[in-house]
Design a protein around this motif. Sequence first.
Motif, PDB file in Angstrom:
ATOM      1  N   LEU A  42      34.759  19.003  33.248  1.00 54.01           N
ATOM      2  CA  LEU A  42      35.288  19.199  31.899  1.00 54.01           C
ATOM      3  C   LEU A  42      34.260  18.800  30.839  1.00 54.01           C
ATOM      4  O   LEU A  42      34.119  19.468  29.809  1.00 54.01           O
ATOM      5  CB  LEU A  42      36.570  18.379  31.710  1.00 54.01           C
ATOM      6  N   ALA A  43      33.524  17.719  31.111  1.00 58.21           N
ATOM      7  CA  ALA A  43      32.514  17.262  30.150  1.00 58.21           C
ATOM      8  C   ALA A  43      31.381  18.267  30.024  1.00 58.21           C
ATOM      9  O   ALA A  43      30.871  18.517  28.924  1.00 58.21           O
ATOM     10  CB  ALA A  43      31.973  15.902  30.580  1.00 58.21           C
ATOM     11  N   LEU A  44      30.995  18.858  31.143  1.00 60.14           N
ATOM     12  CA  LEU A  44      29.910  19.850  31.120  1.00 60.14           C
ATOM     13  C   LEU A  44      30.343  21.160  30.475  1.00 60.14           C
ATOM     14  O   LEU A  44      29.551  21.829  29.811  1.00 60.14           O
ATOM     15  CB  LEU A  44      29.415  20.121  32.545  1.00 60.14           C
ATOM     16  N   SER A  45      31.604  21.512  30.673  1.00 61.45           N
ATOM     17  CA  SER A  45      32.083  22.798  30.141  1.00 61.45           C
ATOM     18  C   SER A  45      32.502  22.707  28.685  1.00 61.45           C
ATOM     19  O   SER A  45      32.711  23.716  28.032  1.00 61.45           O
ATOM     20  CB  SER A  45      33.262  23.313  30.979  1.00 61.45           C
ATOM     21  N   HIS A  46      32.648  21.461  28.161  1.00 52.35           N
ATOM     22  CA  HIS A  46      32.995  21.263  26.755  1.00 52.35           C
ATOM     23  C   HIS A  46      32.043  20.231  26.153  1.00 52.35           C
ATOM     24  O   HIS A  46      32.455  19.120  25.820  1.00 52.35           O
ATOM     25  CB  HIS A  46      34.450  20.791  26.599  1.00 52.35           C
ATOM     26  N   PRO A  47      30.773  20.606  26.028  1.00 51.25           N
ATOM     27  CA  PRO A  47      29.797  19.629  25.526  1.00 51.25           C
ATOM     28  C   PRO A  47      30.043  19.274  24.068  1.00 51.25           C
ATOM     29  O   PRO A  47      30.532  20.092  23.290  1.00 51.25           O
ATOM     30  CB  PRO A  47      28.458  20.365  25.684  1.00 51.25           C
ATOM     31  N   VAL A  48      29.713  18.022  23.713  1.00 50.46           N
ATOM     32  CA  VAL A  48      29.832  17.551  22.334  1.00 50.46           C
ATOM     33  C   VAL A  48      28.455  17.121  21.854  1.00 50.46           C
ATOM     34  O   VAL A  48      27.806  16.279  22.475  1.00 50.46           O
ATOM     35  CB  VAL A  48      30.811  16.361  22.231  1.00 50.46           C
ATOM     36  N   ALA A  49      27.994  17.714  20.769  1.00 52.24           N
ATOM     37  CA  ALA A  49      26.675  17.405  20.257  1.00 52.24           C
ATOM     38  C   ALA A  49      26.710  16.115  19.438  1.00 52.24           C
ATOM     39  O   ALA A  49      27.673  15.856  18.728  1.00 52.24           O
ATOM     40  CB  ALA A  49      26.159  18.557  19.395  1.00 52.24           C
ATOM     41  N   HIS A  50      25.653  15.336  19.551  1.00 47.46           N
ATOM     42  CA  HIS A  50      25.527  14.131  18.725  1.00 47.46           C
ATOM     43  C   HIS A  50      24.913  14.536  17.397  1.00 47.46           C
ATOM     44  O   HIS A  50      23.835  15.133  17.350  1.00 47.46           O
ATOM     45  CB  HIS A  50      24.646  13.105  19.426  1.00 47.46           C
ATOM     46  N   LEU A  51      25.591  14.225  16.302  1.00 50.35           N
ATOM     47  CA  LEU A  51      25.125  14.628  14.988  1.00 50.35           C
ATOM     48  C   LEU A  51      24.160  13.594  14.423  1.00 50.35           C
ATOM     49  O   LEU A  51      24.451  12.415  14.403  1.00 50.35           O
ATOM     50  CB  LEU A  51      26.313  14.796  14.030  1.00 50.35           C
ATOM     51  N   GLU A  52      23.004  14.060  13.990  1.00 50.60           N
ATOM     52  CA  GLU A  52      22.049  13.206  13.313  1.00 50.60           C
ATOM     53  C   GLU A  52      22.221  13.414  11.809  1.00 50.60           C
ATOM     54  O   GLU A  52      22.012  14.510  11.301  1.00 50.60           O
ATOM     55  CB  GLU A  52      20.621  13.563  13.742  1.00 50.60           C
ATOM     56  N   HIS A  53      22.613  12.367  11.106  1.00 58.07           N
ATOM     57  CA  HIS A  53      22.860  12.475   9.675  1.00 58.07           C
ATOM     58  C   HIS A  53      21.611  12.098   8.888  1.00 58.07           C
ATOM     59  O   HIS A  53      20.966  11.089   9.164  1.00 58.07           O
ATOM     60  CB  HIS A  53      24.023  11.561   9.275  1.00 58.07           C
ATOM     61  N   LYS A  54      21.286  12.907   7.895  1.00 60.95           N
ATOM     62  CA  LYS A  54      20.134  12.645   7.041  1.00 60.95           C
ATOM     63  C   LYS A  54      20.538  11.716   5.895  1.00 60.95           C
ATOM     64  O   LYS A  54      21.641  11.812   5.362  1.00 60.95           O
ATOM     65  CB  LYS A  54      19.592  13.947   6.479  1.00 60.95           C
ATOM     66  N   ALA A  55      19.634  10.854   5.505  1.00 60.31           N
ATOM     67  CA  ALA A  55      19.895   9.944   4.394  1.00 60.31           C
ATOM     68  C   ALA A  55      20.105  10.736   3.106  1.00 60.31           C
ATOM     69  O   ALA A  55      19.357  11.669   2.812  1.00 60.31           O
ATOM     70  CB  ALA A  55      18.725   8.979   4.233  1.00 60.31           C
ATOM     71  N   GLY A  56      21.147  10.383   2.366  1.00 59.30           N
ATOM     72  CA  GLY A  56      21.415  11.039   1.096  1.00 59.30           C
ATOM     73  C   GLY A  56      22.059  12.394   1.210  1.00 59.30           C
ATOM     74  O   GLY A  56      22.239  13.091   0.201  1.00 59.30           O
ATOM     75  N   ASP A  57      22.438  12.796   2.422  1.00 65.56           N
ATOM     76  CA  ASP A  57      22.970  14.144   2.618  1.00 65.56           C
ATOM     77  C   ASP A  57      24.446  14.242   2.250  1.00 65.56           C
ATOM     78  O   ASP A  57      24.853  15.105   1.470  1.00 65.56           O
ATOM     79  CB  ASP A  57      22.764  14.570   4.074  1.00 65.56           C
ATOM     80  N   LYS A  58      25.289  13.362   2.809  1.00 63.52           N
ATOM     81  CA  LYS A  58      26.737  13.482   2.620  1.00 63.52           C
ATOM     82  C   LYS A  58      27.365  12.132   2.265  1.00 63.52           C
ATOM     83  O   LYS A  58      26.830  11.072   2.598  1.00 63.52           O
ATOM     84  CB  LYS A  58      27.415  14.022   3.880  1.00 63.52           C
ATOM     85  N   MET A  59      28.520  12.216   1.617  1.00 60.19           N
ATOM     86  CA  MET A  59      29.402  11.070   1.419  1.00 60.19           C
ATOM     87  C   MET A  59      30.803  11.512   1.824  1.00 60.19           C
ATOM     88  O   MET A  59      31.347  12.444   1.248  1.00 60.19           O
ATOM     89  CB  MET A  59      29.402  10.600  -0.040  1.00 60.19           C
ATOM     90  N   PHE A  60      31.371  10.864   2.835  1.00 64.06           N
ATOM     91  CA  PHE A  60      32.713  11.180   3.301  1.00 64.06           C
ATOM     92  C   PHE A  60      33.719  10.299   2.562  1.00 64.06           C
ATOM     93  O   PHE A  60      33.476   9.099   2.381  1.00 64.06           O
ATOM     94  CB  PHE A  60      32.836  10.932   4.803  1.00 64.06           C
ATOM     95  N   ILE A  61      34.833  10.887   2.133  1.00 69.03           N
ATOM     96  CA  ILE A  61      35.840  10.120   1.396  1.00 69.03           C
ATOM     97  C   ILE A  61      37.230  10.362   1.974  1.00 69.03           C
ATOM     98  O   ILE A  61      37.510  11.429   2.533  1.00 69.03           O
ATOM     99  CB  ILE A  61      35.838  10.465  -0.109  1.00 69.03           C
ATOM    100  N   ASP A  62      38.097   9.364   1.846  1.00 73.65           N
ATOM    101  CA  ASP A  62      39.478   9.482   2.314  1.00 73.65           C
ATOM    102  C   ASP A  62      40.273   8.314   1.735  1.00 73.65           C
ATOM    103  O   ASP A  62      39.721   7.416   1.103  1.00 73.65           O
ATOM    104  CB  ASP A  62      39.531   9.466   3.843  1.00 73.65           C
ATOM    105  N   HIS A  63      41.581   8.316   1.988  1.00 71.29           N
ATOM    106  CA  HIS A  63      42.427   7.176   1.655  1.00 71.29           C
ATOM    107  C   HIS A  63      42.951   6.561   2.950  1.00 71.29           C
ATOM    108  O   HIS A  63      43.271   7.279   3.898  1.00 71.29           O
ATOM    109  CB  HIS A  63      43.614   7.600   0.779  1.00 71.29           C
ATOM    110  N   ALA A  64      43.016   5.251   2.977  1.00 74.49           N
ATOM    111  CA  ALA A  64      43.558   4.562   4.156  1.00 74.49           C
ATOM    112  C   ALA A  64      45.043   4.877   4.287  1.00 74.49           C
ATOM    113  O   ALA A  64      45.758   4.999   3.287  1.00 74.49           O
ATOM    114  CB  ALA A  64      43.347   3.058   4.025  1.00 74.49           C
ATOM    115  N   GLY A  65      45.494   5.012   5.514  1.00 70.59           N
ATOM    116  CA  GLY A  65      46.912   5.296   5.736  1.00 70.59           C
ATOM    117  C   GLY A  65      47.805   4.122   5.361  1.00 70.59           C
ATOM    118  O   GLY A  65      48.896   4.302   4.826  1.00 70.59           O
ATOM    119  N   ASP A  66      47.328   2.899   5.636  1.00 67.17           N
ATOM    120  CA  ASP A  66      48.091   1.691   5.299  1.00 67.17           C
ATOM    121  C   ASP A  66      47.718   1.246   3.890  1.00 67.17           C
ATOM    122  O   ASP A  66      46.535   1.060   3.586  1.00 67.17           O
ATOM    123  CB  ASP A  66      47.793   0.568   6.291  1.00 67.17           C
ATOM    124  N   LYS A  67      48.725   1.053   3.045  1.00 67.65           N
ATOM    125  CA  LYS A  67      48.473   0.676   1.662  1.00 67.65           C
ATOM    126  C   LYS A  67      48.408  -0.840   1.502  1.00 67.65           C
ATOM    127  O   LYS A  67      48.897  -1.584   2.339  1.00 67.65           O
ATOM    128  CB  LYS A  67      49.570   1.250   0.756  1.00 67.65           C
TER     129      LYS A  67
END
Length: 226
Positions: A42-67
């Motif tokens: 299953l692991a070989l047939s559904h490979p998952v790539a490791h993402l290399e993030h570049k500095a300054g490229d993205k900012m991910f945002i969200d709200h915590a589920g617990d307030k």
Amino acid sequence: PGYAKRLKKKGVTRQQLFQEYRSSHPDGYARSRFCNYFQAYLALSHPVAHLEHKAGDKMFIDHAGDKLALVDRDTGQTIPVEVFVSILPCSQLTYVEAVMSQREEDLIHACESALLFYGGTPAVIVPDNLKSAVNKPSRYEAELNEDFAAFAEHYGCVVIPARVRKPRDRALVEGAVKLVYRGIYTRLEGRVFHDLESLNAAIRVALELHNNSLLTGRSYSRREQY
């Protein structure tokens, strides 16, 4: 391949597949070996790539589920507040702020505070299809909230929402939220806050400890990596 295909069907379990296998191959693998080989396939047939993030490229945002909560000085009423979380994927430097709601004005305020905290702007802001940022989610091209899009344009950023039904797009910020629960929420337990200013001051102290602690298995912190 046949077993893997059948496992996708509702009600089919690995135990059932193993029993079927042993009925056809009485002298075959034991259950543990069968499951190990099956998982490896299953692991070989559904490979998952490791993402290399570049500095300054993205900012991910969200709200915590617990307030978190404020307590009204006069009535003693508990007022729940939202917790905004952002993270830079390369350094994992995290920003956290309590806001009154998930409305667009609070989201824009929190995002601007995050940019000031980081001391710069990313190329891309990635929201998790927040209603205050995205009017209409899409797997291909989401319809953005006009005010949020204008805010991003003002700071020279592009908004690319996380794809619908693609949990790996949200894994980084969701992981950050879990760390915020452990590293910040626990430090606020038992304390009473009457306004956002005092709550955010306490969050900022805990946030600095979080960002300056060593990353697991690393000899540097998020702040040092940044």
